[in-house]
Motif scaffolding. Structure first.
Motif, PDB file in Angstrom:
ATOM      1  N   ILE A 289      56.189  44.362  43.597  1.00 55.73           N
ATOM      2  CA  ILE A 289      55.550  43.137  43.102  1.00 55.73           C
ATOM      3  C   ILE A 289      54.325  42.811  43.953  1.00 55.73           C
ATOM      4  O   ILE A 289      53.270  42.436  43.442  1.00 55.73           O
ATOM      5  N   GLY A 290      54.464  42.963  45.287  1.00 55.03           N
ATOM      6  CA  GLY A 290      53.336  42.715  46.178  1.00 55.03           C
ATOM      7  C   GLY A 290      52.173  43.646  45.903  1.00 55.03           C
ATOM      8  O   GLY A 290      51.005  43.230  45.941  1.00 55.03           O
ATOM      9  N   ILE A 291      52.467  44.920  45.620  1.00 56.17           N
ATOM     10  CA  ILE A 291      51.407  45.886  45.315  1.00 56.17           C
ATOM     11  C   ILE A 291      50.715  45.539  43.995  1.00 56.17           C
ATOM     12  O   ILE A 291      49.487  45.616  43.881  1.00 56.17           O
ATOM     13  N   ASP A 292      51.491  45.138  43.000  1.00 53.81           N
ATOM     14  CA  ASP A 292      50.908  44.734  41.717  1.00 53.81           C
ATOM     15  C   ASP A 292      49.991  43.522  41.902  1.00 53.81           C
ATOM     16  O   ASP A 292      48.912  43.446  41.305  1.00 53.81           O
ATOM     17  N   ARG A 293      50.437  42.589  42.735  1.00 56.93           N
ATOM     18  CA  ARG A 293      49.605  41.413  43.003  1.00 56.93           C
ATOM     19  C   ARG A 293      48.325  41.810  43.727  1.00 56.93           C
ATOM     20  O   ARG A 293      47.256  41.243  43.467  1.00 56.93           O
ATOM     21  N   ALA A 294      48.437  42.769  44.624  1.00 53.62           N
ATOM     22  CA  ALA A 294      47.259  43.234  45.361  1.00 53.62           C
ATOM     23  C   ALA A 294      46.220  43.803  44.406  1.00 53.62           C
ATOM     24  O   ALA A 294      45.028  43.480  44.486  1.00 53.62           O
ATOM     25  N   LEU A 295      46.644  44.671  43.492  1.00 54.72           N
ATOM     26  CA  LEU A 295      45.715  45.285  42.545  1.00 54.72           C
ATOM     27  C   LEU A 295      45.141  44.248  41.576  1.00 54.72           C
ATOM     28  O   LEU A 295      43.965  44.318  41.206  1.00 54.72           O
ATOM     29  N   GLU A 296      45.973  43.272  41.184  1.00 56.34           N
ATOM     30  CA  GLU A 296      45.499  42.230  40.282  1.00 56.34           C
ATOM     31  C   GLU A 296      44.432  41.372  40.963  1.00 56.34           C
ATOM     32  O   GLU A 296      43.392  41.072  40.370  1.00 56.34           O
ATOM     33  N   ARG A 297      44.680  40.969  42.216  1.00 53.87           N
ATOM     34  CA  ARG A 297      43.698  40.159  42.937  1.00 53.87           C
ATOM     35  C   ARG A 297      42.419  40.965  43.183  1.00 53.87           C
ATOM     36  O   ARG A 297      41.314  40.427  43.076  1.00 53.87           O
ATOM     37  N   ALA A 298      42.559  42.237  43.507  1.00 51.85           N
ATOM     38  CA  ALA A 298      41.396  43.075  43.762  1.00 51.85           C
ATOM     39  C   ALA A 298      40.526  43.213  42.510  1.00 51.85           C
ATOM     40  O   ALA A 298      39.294  43.269  42.593  1.00 51.85           O
ATOM     41  N   SER A 299      41.153  43.270  41.349  1.00 57.20           N
ATOM     42  CA  SER A 299      40.392  43.467  40.110  1.00 57.20           C
ATOM     43  C   SER A 299      39.458  42.305  39.806  1.00 57.20           C
ATOM     44  O   SER A 299      38.466  42.473  39.096  1.00 57.20           O
ATOM     45  N   SER A 300      39.769  41.112  40.330  1.00 52.57           N
ATOM     46  CA  SER A 300      38.931  39.936  40.072  1.00 52.57           C
ATOM     47  C   SER A 300      38.096  39.539  41.282  1.00 52.57           C
ATOM     48  O   SER A 300      37.462  38.487  41.279  1.00 52.57           O
ATOM     49  N   ALA A 301      38.083  40.369  42.328  1.00 53.94           N
ATOM     50  CA  ALA A 301      37.356  40.039  43.553  1.00 53.94           C
ATOM     51  C   ALA A 301      35.858  40.252  43.384  1.00 53.94           C
ATOM     52  O   ALA A 301      35.410  41.064  42.572  1.00 53.94           O
ATOM     53  N   ASP A 302      35.080  39.519  44.172  1.00 56.70           N
ATOM     54  CA  ASP A 302      33.640  39.744  44.220  1.00 56.70           C
ATOM     55  C   ASP A 302      33.315  40.968  45.070  1.00 56.70           C
ATOM     56  O   ASP A 302      32.291  41.621  44.860  1.00 56.70           O
ATOM     57  N   LEU A 303      34.194  41.276  46.035  1.00 53.64           N
ATOM     58  CA  LEU A 303      34.004  42.437  46.900  1.00 53.64           C
ATOM     59  C   LEU A 303      35.370  42.917  47.372  1.00 53.64           C
ATOM     60  O   LEU A 303      36.238  42.109  47.711  1.00 53.64           O
ATOM     61  N   ILE A 304      35.554  44.235  47.390  1.00 54.47           N
ATOM     62  CA  ILE A 304      36.792  44.834  47.881  1.00 54.47           C
ATOM     63  C   ILE A 304      36.490  45.574  49.180  1.00 54.47           C
ATOM     64  O   ILE A 304      35.561  46.384  49.243  1.00 54.47           O
TER      65      ILE A 304
END
Length: 444
Positions: A289-304
């Motif tokens: 679940i934590g990994i899924d949240r990480a990828l979801e947050r990264a997809s909407s980030a201004d910078l990774i």
């Protein structure tokens, strides 16, 4: 000037913040203001002139000595009679004064944002200015302050009002052609004078909406998400940037399972940095679940920030981050002295603090580039964006629907101007007033 009959009660509140303090300011507004000041201070001071007075209760007992000001309507913040008592900032002093104000008929403590709401109701300013004031109070960085000040000065309402006026004129020309098509003094052809200008207006509104992303960055923050394999140094980097241990650092893979966020002020812009769970194949439900949240947050980030341990590089699923701005950061340079920096945009070590200054400079530059300049007014709130999008959609519908009767195309323009009017509060906005003014603190 007659007081607004919609507000029969006089309101008061502490407007100067947390106690104790050197000075506390109690603000009062409403039809009882004159009587309250005269009763407590003996007589009214000259308008807008601070005077030193003794503040006494109904029995003549001294409560405190301080400054009092009086602002007669309509030349006050709320448009009503307003007053201010400047007291010593002790809790007992302020409590005694508030208790005294409660003894006056139809006087009560103000609700959050009620002074500003009365100012809006009395046409002192529009909704966008009120929202700008709320943002100014909440501003934590210089960029937020400058953007809020621009909005509070009326730049948005001037722009939106000019657009709305242009649409009202276009509707007037259409109705003139409908009603007086045979008259010689009706100017030109509707198709020549209206639809080209409306197409241009729709394009300007759409560009303005696109600029809303810049406004969101200044107001809400430039969003940076740290990703990487387990033990790539993500939490160590977050702690180094925060200057404290906000995240648990451990050699055990999968320690970070939830999102941890800090806020930095870089060049006057808010930068939100989020630490995430390590990316790897796992059977653990919680870690997944934590990994899924990480990828979801990264997809909407201004910078990774994609962190890779130089001493022990592990793969990152970059294919899932296609389309995002990604900065490849090599970590733990202190464990391997000979590195190939060509594989990375930056390299650093949180143990020796090497590379951190360069990273912060890069983040500041990225944030400043994304935010752009504040030369033009920007939409700053979701409701602005939604109503502006609705307005451009209605205008475009009027422009492209060439086979529709003029009455129908005029209705599209009416709905577009109505949407703009809801941004500034020129048309019915009762359904959003509570939302707007609840953002203020009590006393504003």
């Amino acid at each position: 000037m007659k007081q607004n009959e919609n507000f029969p009660e006089t309101i008061f509140a502490l407007s100067s913040g947390r106690l104790p303090s050197g000075v506390a300011v109690l603000r009062i507004s409403g039809s009882q203001t004159r009587f309250v000041i005269e009763t407590i201070c003996g007589r009214l001071p000259e308008p807008r002139r601070a005077e030193l007075r003794s503040f006494k209760d109904r029995e003549g007992n001294l409560v405190d000595r301080g400054l009092v000001l009086f602002f007669p309507n309509p030349n006050s913040f709320t448009g009503e009679d307003c007053g201010e008592f400047h007291l010593h900032g002790g809790r007992a002093v302020v409590d005694s004064m508030i208790s005294l104000l409660y003894t006056f008929e139809n006087c009560r403590l103000a609700e959050a944002g009620e002074f500003t709401r009365r100012a809006f109701a009395n046409a002192k300013f529009d909704l966008t200015v009120a929202e700008g004031l709320a943002d100014l109070i909440a501003a934590e960085t210089d960029g937020q302050r400058r953007l809020a000040l621009q909005i509070a000065s009326g730049s948005q309402v001037q722009l939106y009002s000019s657009w709305r006026t242009q649409m009202i004129r276009a509707r007037a020309l259409i109705e003139a052609e409908l009603d007086f098509a045979d008259e010689s003094d009706v100017p030109g052809s509707v198709s020549d004078q209206v639809w080209l200008s409306m197409r241009d207006l729709a394009e300007r509104i759409e560009k303005h909406v696109a600029d809303g992303k810049r406004g969101a960055i200044i107001r809400d923050g430039f969003r940076v998400v740290i990703i990487g394999a387990p033990n790539a140094g993500k939490s160590s980097l977050l702690n180094a940037l925060a200057g404290s241990d906000v995240a648990i650092v451990s050699d055990e893979p999968g320690t970070t399972r939830d999102l941890i966020e800090i806020k930095l002020d870089l060049g006057g812009l808010p930068v939100l940095i989020t630490d995430t769970a390590g990316l790897r194949e796992t059977e653990g439900k919680v870690e997944k679940i934590g990994i899924d949240r990480a990828l979801e947050r990264a997809s909407s980030a201004d910078l990774i920030l994609a962190l890779i341990d130089i001493s022990h590089p592990l793969p990152i699923p970059f294919e899932q981050l296609a389309g995002n701005d990604v900065l490849r950061v090599g970590t733990k340079t202190d464990l391997r002295h000979q590195t190939t920096s060509d594989d990375f945009d930056l390299t650093l070590s949180t143990q020796s603090n090497t590379g951190l200054a360069e990273l912060l400079d890069t983040l500041r530059t990225k944030a400043e580039t994304a935010a752009g300049s504040l030369s033009d007014p920007l939409p700053t709130r979701r409701r602005h964006m939604e109503l502006l999008t609705e307005a451009s959609r209605e205008i475009n519908q009027a422009v492209v629907d060439e086979d529709a009767p003029l009455e129908v195309r005029a209705e599209y323009l009416r709905r577009a101007s109505h949407a703009l009017g809801r941004i500034t509060g020129d048309v019915d906005v009762e359904d959003i007033l509570d939302v707007v003014f609840s953002q203020f603190c009590i006393g504003k």
